[in-house]
Motif scaffolding. Structure first.
Motif, PDB file in Angstrom:
ATOM      1  N   GLY A   1     -32.503  53.150  24.482  1.00 16.54           N
ATOM      2  CA  GLY A   1     -31.673  54.193  23.876  1.00 16.54           C
ATOM      3  C   GLY A   1     -30.183  54.014  24.122  1.00 16.54           C
ATOM      4  O   GLY A   1     -29.381  54.900  23.826  1.00 16.54           O
ATOM      5  N   ILE A   2     -29.797  52.866  24.694  1.00 18.96           N
ATOM      6  CA  ILE A   2     -28.369  52.619  24.976  1.00 18.96           C
ATOM      7  C   ILE A   2     -27.772  51.838  23.794  1.00 18.96           C
ATOM      8  O   ILE A   2     -28.225  50.729  23.490  1.00 18.96           O
ATOM      9  N   PRO A   3     -26.763  52.397  23.115  1.00 22.72           N
ATOM     10  CA  PRO A   3     -26.225  51.738  21.912  1.00 22.72           C
ATOM     11  C   PRO A   3     -25.711  50.311  22.170  1.00 22.72           C
ATOM     12  O   PRO A   3     -25.803  49.459  21.296  1.00 22.72           O
ATOM     13  N   ASP A   4     -25.174  50.074  23.387  1.00 23.95           N
ATOM     14  CA  ASP A   4     -24.630  48.741  23.681  1.00 23.95           C
ATOM     15  C   ASP A   4     -25.699  47.644  23.603  1.00 23.95           C
ATOM     16  O   ASP A   4     -25.388  46.478  23.395  1.00 23.95           O
ATOM     17  N   PHE A   5     -26.954  48.033  23.792  1.00 27.40           N
ATOM     18  CA  PHE A   5     -28.038  47.044  23.745  1.00 27.40           C
ATOM     19  C   PHE A   5     -28.471  46.703  22.310  1.00 27.40           C
ATOM     20  O   PHE A   5     -29.222  45.751  22.106  1.00 27.40           O
TER      21      PHE A   5
ATOM     22  N   ALA B   1     -34.635  43.490  16.002  1.00 30.78           N
ATOM     23  CA  ALA B   1     -35.530  42.364  15.710  1.00 30.78           C
ATOM     24  C   ALA B   1     -35.146  41.695  14.395  1.00 30.78           C
ATOM     25  O   ALA B   1     -34.618  42.350  13.497  1.00 30.78           O
ATOM     26  N   PRO B   2     -35.415  40.381  14.285  1.00 30.15           N
ATOM     27  CA  PRO B   2     -35.165  39.721  13.006  1.00 30.15           C
ATOM     28  C   PRO B   2     -36.147  40.227  11.943  1.00 30.15           C
ATOM     29  O   PRO B   2     -37.164  40.831  12.272  1.00 30.15           O
ATOM     30  N   ILE B   3     -35.846  39.967  10.711  1.00 29.03           N
ATOM     31  CA  ILE B   3     -36.670  40.297   9.531  1.00 29.03           C
ATOM     32  C   ILE B   3     -36.678  41.799   9.205  1.00 29.03           C
ATOM     33  O   ILE B   3     -36.189  42.181   8.151  1.00 29.03           O
ATOM     34  N   ASP B   4     -37.199  42.656  10.127  1.00 28.49           N
ATOM     35  CA  ASP B   4     -37.322  44.069   9.730  1.00 28.49           C
ATOM     36  C   ASP B   4     -36.367  45.017  10.463  1.00 28.49           C
ATOM     37  O   ASP B   4     -36.374  46.222  10.206  1.00 28.49           O
ATOM     38  N   GLY B   5     -35.559  44.494  11.358  1.00 28.69           N
ATOM     39  CA  GLY B   5     -34.512  45.308  11.983  1.00 28.69           C
ATOM     40  C   GLY B   5     -34.993  46.406  12.922  1.00 28.69           C
ATOM     41  O   GLY B   5     -34.258  47.371  13.173  1.00 28.69           O
ATOM     42  N   THR B   6     -36.184  46.262  13.479  1.00 28.61           N
ATOM     43  CA  THR B   6     -36.675  47.268  14.432  1.00 28.61           C
ATOM     44  C   THR B   6     -35.948  47.114  15.772  1.00 28.61           C
ATOM     45  O   THR B   6     -35.728  45.995  16.226  1.00 28.61           O
ATOM     46  N   LYS B   7     -35.604  48.242  16.397  1.00 26.84           N
ATOM     47  CA  LYS B   7     -34.960  48.177  17.723  1.00 26.84           C
ATOM     48  C   LYS B   7     -36.027  47.948  18.782  1.00 26.84           C
ATOM     49  O   LYS B   7     -37.079  48.592  18.752  1.00 26.84           O
TER      50      LYS B   7
END
Lengths: 155, 493
Positions: B193-197, B182-188
């Motif tokens: 759980g797939i690194p490519d995403f 996510a923008p601003i706070d970098g939350t996934k």
């Protein structure tokens, strides 16, 4: 496919998707003390999607019984699309397994043959176009543009 | 003037001219073959631009755009099938002219007024884009958020037959854009759980999948159904297909139709598929002999062809000045900008002014080439109607795979391409429009970033969005548009 069925089925799918994604969005941890956190917009959008899905289902239910079945898609048509999709998936697998040149050669030959009208089907023609295209594309991208194409170390 | 001169220097080189020439040729071929489109032509050539300098790459893509829109008139006039949606109204008077044995004349009139309409569209671009970019420089997070929301709602409402499905499609696009960090706070978010995403979905495979691969699947369905229509034979007319008097009598029609094309081209989501019909209707309604329309008169051809080509230049205005694509072709062009590391928007004029003016010049040169090719090479293009699509479509597929792979040299992007191809086909079957999804996907990060930045300054209050005039104007328009359309839909049902 009836328009009503189309709306109800797609609406139900979207509603289910919206619920799952909304629950996932709710689980996003709030990390930012000012303004809104990362879960805010996903929650808003999934709520909107759920509402829209409900309207689509409602429209489909209202329409059911009133609309006539549309032009039926016959089996050969569906199978041709299915084969095309299977060929594309096979092509992707082939790229990882055997590399660009053989995978593209086989894919193009089969796909051209499959898409050709029955009266015009020719293995020779499909094969010839495939060989010329594959080699030209490979040469163009590898030697002229310097791009890396999928390879297995052999091809 | 200095930037214009730089633009001419960059484009008037043998390589750039050769690329523009090839782009117009290929674009016209794609436009001329029913079922193929300018979007597909750009999809085919995007991977080839990886190895090119950004100016050359964009010159080529712009030329494909011009050729793709112009080529649609050939089958519209000769076999009564519009090559693209932008030439639907061309069939109304073009084909009756062919039936009278005046196909050559109709083609030359169509090409000439396509060129004139395109020139007027280019003038709109040249004169409107710089002041709009200056204006946009004063925009902040509030304004960008509101303009993006307005563009998205407009596209959602106009792209398909149902506003509800359009909005649902836009919501899906927004959600797809949220995959990753996510923008601003970098939350996934939504990464499973797939690194490519983690980095999110790349624009190019999503675009190519939705527009090219789904089209291939659709064509796989259509190819076995359709009956072949042999192209009509025609005699070449004299060089100028109409007298000077007849030419000048089309002046008002040309200007009115081009103005419609420019106005529609500026609006996101409407596109030349609508403008040619509107211009045709406007010409018919203002004619002293409306009953003659549809019988094969030049007025109908002029209206349709000048409006659709005028829209090409106009469609570039929101793309270049705001970074907002108005339709599928400009979304593809945006992909072309992004893969070369260029972010369209108001700052583009300051950071990369010579590139912007090179695009302007490329557009102008492409239109001149379109006129020459259309005028003198029409006989060759007619032959291309016979090129079997079963040979072209698999090649387009291979190019899409190469383009997706070359983006990051990873198979994940190829899988994304296939997934979105299948998803796009399902959307087609269930009658959900693509453009809102694509615009939602493109504008999603812009909307979220600007909204969250703005809300940080207002400490969570939404009121300031309605206190700033530009922001309030666009948000009110968006809300009013959705409310009015919903009201109409509910009343109808």
């Amino acid at each position: 496919m009836r328009a009503a069925f189309r709306d109800i089925a797609s609406g139900l799918f979207l509603l289910l998707l919206a619920i799952v994604l909304y629950l996932t969005a709710r689980a996003i941890p709030a990390r930012f003390p000012i303004g809104v956190d990362s879960g805010f917009l996903p929650e808003v959008v999934t709520t909107a999607l759920g509402g829209l899905a409900a309207i689509i289902i409602y429209q489909g239910v209202r329409r059911s019984g009133k609309d006539r079945p549309e032009e039926d898609t016959n089996a050969p048509v569906s199978s041709r699309v299915g084969f095309t999709l299977a060929l594309i998936l096979g092509y992707c697998a082939g790229l990882s397994l055997v590399g660009f040149l053989p995978a593209t050669l086989v894919f193009l030959t089969l796909q051209i043959y499959l898409l050709s009208p029955n009266a015009e089907r020719s293995w020779k023609m499909a094969g010839a176009i495939s060989v010329i295209t594959t080699i030209s594309v490979y040469a163009l991208f590898t030697f002229a543009f310097g791009l890396v194409l999928p390879s297995t170390g052999i091809w | 003037m200095e930037l214009w001169s730089l633009g001419f220097d960059l484009i008037l080189t043998p390589l750039a001219l050769a690329l523009i020439f090839s782009g117009v040729c290929v674009g016209m071929v794609f436009g001329a073959i029913p079922g193929m489109s300018a979007t597909m032509a750009i999809a085919l050539f995007l991977p080839m631009t990886f190895g090119l300098d950004p100016v050359m790459a964009l010159a080529l893509l712009v030329a494909l755009f011009v050729g793709g829109i112009s080529g649609g008139l050939i089958p519209a006039i000769l076999i009564n099938i519009p090559g693209t949606a932008s030439s639907i109204a061309t069939t109304f008077d073009g084909y009756p002219m062919t039936q009278r044995g005046e196909a050559g004349q109709a083609l030359r009139i169509g090409v000439l007024f396509s060129f004139l309409g395109a020139v007027l569209g280019c003038l709109a671009l040249f004169f409107l884009a710089p002041p709009l970019a200056d204006l946009a420089l004063g925009f902040g997070t509030f304004e960008y958020f509101s303009i993006s929301v307005f563009a998205l709602t407009l596209v959602a409402g106009l792209a398909g037959t149902s506003l509800i499905k359009g909005l649902a499609s836009a919501a899906l696009g927004l959600l797809l854009a949220m995959i990753g960090i996510a923008p601003i706070d970098g939350t996934k978010r939504f990464t499973l759980g797939i690194p490519d995403f983690d980095a999110g979905l790349a624009l190019l495979p999503v675009l190519l999948g939705l527009f090219a691969v789904s089209e291939i699947l659709k064509e796989a369905e259509n190819l076995c159904r359709e009956k072949k229509t042999p192209p009509a034979a025609f005699a070449m007319p004299r060089l100028f297909a109409m007298s000077w008097r007849a030419f000048t009598s089309q002046g008002v029609n040309l200007i009115r139709s081009s103005a419609i094309g420019i106005g529609i081209g500026l609006l996101p989501g409407v596109g030349s598929g609508t403008s040619n019909l509107l211009a045709y209707l406007a010409a018919k309604n203002s004619s002293k002999t409306p009953e003659a329309f549809g019988t094969g008169i030049a007025d109908g051809l002029v209206a349709s062809e000048s409006s659709n080509n005028a829209g090409v230049g106009a469609a570039m205005i929101p793309l270049i000045t705001l970074g907002i694509p108005g339709d599928t072709v400009t979304a593809m062009l945006l992909g072309g900008f992004l893969i070369h590391g260029i972010q369209p928007g108001p700052l583009l004029f300051q950071i990369n002014g010579e590139l912007v003016y090179a695009i302007f010049v490329a557009l102008l040169v492409a239109n001149v080439m379109m006129l020459l090719l259309g005028y003198f090479g029409i006989r060759q293009f007619v032959k291309l109607l016979a090129v079997p699509r079963q040979y072209l479509l698999p090649i387009v597929m291979v190019m899409c795979v190469i383009g997706s792979f070359a983006l990051n040299n990873r198979m994940f992007d190829v899988y994304t391409l296939i997934a979105f191809g299948a998803f796009g086909y399902v959307m087609l079957k269930f009658q959900y429009p693509f453009p809102p999804l694509i615009l939602g996907f493109i504008l999603g990060p812009m909307i979220e970033q600007n909204m969250r930045s703005a809300l940080m300054t207002t400490r969570g209050s939404f009121l300031p969005f309605f206190e700033r005039p530009v922001s309030a104007f666009f948000l009110t328009l968006a809300i009013a548009y959705v409310a009015a359309t919903l009201w109409r839909t509910l009343r109808r049902s």
